[in-house]
Every structure is written in C-alpha cells, then in structure tokens.
Design a protein around this motif. Structure first.
Motif, mmCIF file in Angstrom:
data_model
loop_
_atom_site.group_PDB
_atom_site.id
_atom_site.type_symbol
_atom_site.label_atom_id
_atom_site.label_comp_id
_atom_site.label_asym_id
_atom_site.label_seq_id
_atom_site.Cartn_x
_atom_site.Cartn_y
_atom_site.Cartn_z
ATOM 1 N N VAL A 53 0.854 -1.189 0.000
ATOM 2 C CA VAL A 53 0.000 0.000 0.000
ATOM 3 C C VAL A 53 0.889 1.238 0.000
ATOM 4 N N ALA A 54 0.460 2.282 -0.728
ATOM 5 C CA ALA A 54 1.265 3.489 -0.916
ATOM 6 C C ALA A 54 1.742 4.074 0.407
ATOM 7 N N SER A 55 2.964 4.605 0.394
ATOM 8 C CA SER A 55 3.576 5.117 1.619
ATOM 9 C C SER A 55 3.014 6.465 2.038
ATOM 10 N N LYS A 56 2.621 7.297 1.072
ATOM 11 C CA LYS A 56 2.061 8.595 1.440
ATOM 12 C C LYS A 56 1.319 9.218 0.257
ATOM 13 N N LYS A 57 0.519 10.229 0.597
ATOM 14 C CA LYS A 57 -0.232 10.977 -0.413
ATOM 15 C C LYS A 57 0.099 12.452 -0.238
ATOM 16 N N GLU A 58 0.336 13.126 -1.354
ATOM 17 C CA GLU A 58 0.660 14.544 -1.282
ATOM 18 C C GLU A 58 0.095 15.266 -2.497
ATOM 19 N N ASN A 59 -0.680 16.322 -2.216
ATOM 20 C CA ASN A 59 -1.332 17.103 -3.278
ATOM 21 C C ASN A 59 -2.122 16.184 -4.206
ATOM 22 N N LYS A 60 -1.740 16.123 -5.470
ATOM 23 C CA LYS A 60 -2.445 15.271 -6.428
ATOM 24 C C LYS A 60 -1.635 14.026 -6.777
ATOM 25 N N CYS A 61 -0.812 13.574 -5.856
ATOM 26 C CA CYS A 61 0.028 12.400 -6.119
ATOM 27 C C CYS A 61 -0.071 11.384 -4.985
ATOM 28 N N ILE A 62 -0.015 10.113 -5.364
ATOM 29 C CA ILE A 62 0.114 9.018 -4.409
ATOM 30 C C ILE A 62 1.512 8.442 -4.603
ATOM 31 N N VAL A 63 2.289 8.415 -3.530
ATOM 32 C CA VAL A 63 3.703 8.062 -3.618
ATOM 33 C C VAL A 63 3.918 6.600 -3.217
ATOM 34 N N PHE A 64 4.653 5.858 -4.046
ATOM 35 C CA PHE A 64 4.959 4.456 -3.777
ATOM 36 C C PHE A 64 6.447 4.236 -3.485
#
Length: 298
Positions: free
Chosen positions: A202-213
């Motif tokens: 599962v993705a490590s974090k979400k920021e603005n309009k991005c989901i970070v893997f």
C-alpha cells in the motif's frame, strides 16, 4: 532463456523465501514467519493459476498443495493453543518437494493435506466462526499492506533483468483513495500472462495530487526471453469499505520499444484494463501520469 531455465530461476527464488520463513518459524518469530508464509502462498497461487504457462498441470497441483499448507501453518501459528494441522516438521518435508517438481518426481506429496485441513477446523460455534471471518478480513488487509513483490531474479550472462521503480501516480482526488496499490503484470499481444503478477505494498504517502509508492518491481524474466509485442501493465487499485471490494481506478502500460533506462511518465487510461490494447481511452486530459524509473540489471 529456455522454459527449464526460467523454472529453475523461479524455484530458486521460492526456495530461498521458503527457507527464510521456516528459519523465522524455528527461531520463535511467528509474526515474521506468518508474513513470509502469506507472501509465498500468494506467489504460489499466481504460479498455479490456470492462465500461467510456466508449469505443467501436475506441477501446479503440487504448488497449490504447498500454498494450502503454508496457509494452514499460518493459522497454527496464530492460534497455537487451539489449532493443530501443519507442524514445522511437516513444512521441512514439503521444502524438498520444490526441487522434485523440476525433476518430475512430485507424485507423492509428503503431507496429508485433507487431514491437516480437518484438524485445523476447530472453531465450531457461531461466535468463533464470526471471529474467524474477522481474522480472515484482517489477514487480507495485512496482505494488501505488504504486497507480493518478488525478489530480483538471477541475471544470466549478457541478459538484462528489468527493475521498474514505481515512484508516484498523479490523480486529482489522490487523498481520497483507501489502501491504494498497483498490480504489475507482463502480458503478450493476446493478453496472456508471461510472468507472475505482483502487487506493490500500500502506498507510503499521499501529497497534493500524487500518491507516492517508491517501490521497486523486479520483472521475473530477462528482456531477451520475452516475446515481441509484450507489454508491462500497471493497474491502480484501491479498497472500497462500503462494498468490501477492491476496485481498479485506472491503468497504464509500457510497450517493449518504450523500455529505456531512466525516468518514464505513462498516460493513464479508463478501466477496465485492455490487455490486448484494442480499445483504450484516456482517463483525463489533465497532465496526470504514472511516474516510473527503469533500471537494467546485468
């Protein structure tokens, strides 16, 4: 690379993972052992899938049995005072079966799987059944959180093994997705699987309009061994708690001629994934992409 070499490569990776799991089990580290057994069981299920062509039907039956035994061992570790079933000594016998698969000596499975399943069913009343159901839901959540990424395969001389680092995906409502992850698969022109599919954690974090893997996915065959016309598919999935289902939001793909070392930005398409690439529609006209980094290993 021949199919036999590919089989040996996969079995080598499975055997390494199996040994790590049983070591944790032996050392009295049940959490680590359970985590490893569940990942390995998922990998075996994928290899035994009807669409997978790497192993024969007889070999797939053995892989399924091993997967069942790993699941039963997990249950035994989770409730050691109430559940019998598969013992660590049983698993050690099963470990040798991986090698016998390649040598076509896999007719006599060392464990009575049906008997082990019957011994594991020790929750007779409705309250315990409800608890078991809750535990299975938690298991699924935990499995999604950790993903099912496979180790990097061995690189034969002169051949390139591909690693794709999934950095982030751009989506307008990125912060609203629950337990987002990406399934990666390699398919031929007709949409048939060429390797085992893998799920990122599962993705490590979400920021603005991005989901970070920031997760590395190792393609399980060398580039030279993959047929012309193959593509790598990336399906963005997330959990919908109201319906208790996994849903695909969008997908992307990378064709062979697009595979170049360095950063890559792929367009996003509307679901469902079209593995034959006949009818694809952009998800949005906005500049939102799946951002990757391609790495060649030799």
């Amino acid at each position: 690379m021949t199919s036999g070499e590919e089989q040996r490569q996969v079995i080598l990776a499975l055997g390494k993972s199996f040994a790590q799991c049983t070591d944790f089990d032996l050392w009295g580290q049940p959490i680590e052992a359970i985590d490893g057994y569940k990942r390995l069981s998922k990998q075996l299920d994928d290899l035994a899938n009807a669409d997978s062509s790497l192993f024969s039907d007889e070999q797939k039956k053995v892989l399924r049995k091993i997967g069942i035994c790993l699941d039963l061992r997990c249950k035994a570790l989770q409730a050691p005072d109430t559940i019998n079933g598969i013992l660590l000594d049983d698993l050690k016998k099963i470990g040798n079966t991986l090698d016998s698969i390649l040598n076509q000596r896999c007719r006599d499975f060392p464990v009575d799987v049906i008997a082990a399943q019957l011994q594991t069913r020790t929750l007779p009343n409705s309250q315990n059944r409800a608890q078991e159901s809750d535990d299975l839901d938690e298991d699924k959540q935990g499995s999604r959180a950790k993903g099912s990424l496979l180790p990097r395969p061995l690189a034969y001389s002169g051949m390139k093994v591909l690693t794709v680092k999934i950095e982030k995906i751009g989506l307008k409502d990125a912060t609203q997705f629950i337990e987002p992850y990406i399934t990666v698969s390699v398919k031929d022109m007709m949409g048939a699987d060429l390797t085992t599919s893998q799920d990122t954690p599962v993705a490590s974090k979400k920021e603005n309009k991005c989901i970070v893997f920031n997760e590395e996915v190792h393609i399980q065959k060398s580039l030279e061994s993959l047929p012309n016309g193959f593509s790598i598919f990336f399906e963005f999935k997330h959990f919908k708690p109201k319906k208790n289902i996994i849903s695909t939001k969008c997908w992307a793909f990378m064709e062979k001629d697009e595979i170049k070392e360095g950063p890559v930005a792929l367009e996003l398409y509307q679901k469902p994934a079209d593995y034959k690439r006949k009818h694809i529609k952009l998800l949005t006209v906005k500049p939102l992409y799946l951002h990757l980094k391609v790495i060649f290993n030799t």
